[in-house]
Enzyme design. Structure first.
Site: not given
Length: 161
Positions: A61, A67, A70-71, A75
């Site tokens: 990623h 980057i 987002g998850v 978290e």
């Protein structure tokens, strides 16, 4: 509006280093996303994560433009909120309880988080009622908000097997 479940919490020694954080969170590598807790008040907690190119998620990623997903940001916010819930209740996982991520609302991603960033994680208690805790959370880098969310966690008793 907050319903209190405990009369007062015991303030941990600050800053909380990784050994102390591991007493409050059951997460371990590669999923432990809080490196240090720097501030705890009756209403909020602040900590940080140092983002490194060595994070496993950067392998996919994205290899040519790493980057932080987002998850993973959400978290990390849920983990700092979980630490806060343990502190507020004067409990740790070793006491036979856990706080589980129960949901997130109003999630916004504003900027990329990349290797070398120090991600400042803040959770402010909005509400607690019957074992459900709701926090207004923000993640920032260099004083600029990169993500925000309302995070809910749930107090659970661990059943012995």
């Amino acid at each position: 509006m907050t319903e209190s479940t405990s009369p007062a919490f015991l303030m941990p020694k600050l800053p909380m280093n990784i050994q102390t954080i591991r007493e409050y969170l059951p997460h371990r590598y590669p999923f432990l996303l809080v490196d240090r807790v720097t501030e705890v008040t009756e209403q909020s907690i602040t900590g940080y994560k140092n983002v490194s190119i060595n994070e496993e998620f950067f392998q996919g990623h994205f290899p040519d433009l790493p980057i932080m997903p987002g998850v993973m940001l959400i978290e990390a916010l849920a983990q700092v909120a979980g630490i806060f819930a343990f502190i507020l209740n004067n409990q740790k996982p070793s006491d036979g309880v856990i706080f589980l991520f129960a949901g997130a609302e109003r999630i916004r991603f504003k900027r990329k988080v990349v290797p070398g960033d120090q991600l400042i994680l803040k959770a402010e208690l909005m509400m607690q009622k019957r074992g459900i805790y709701k926090y207004n959370c923000t993640a920032s880098v260099d004083g600029m908000v990169v993500a925000s969310a309302e995070v809910m966690i749930s107090h659970q008793i661990i059943e012995k097997q």
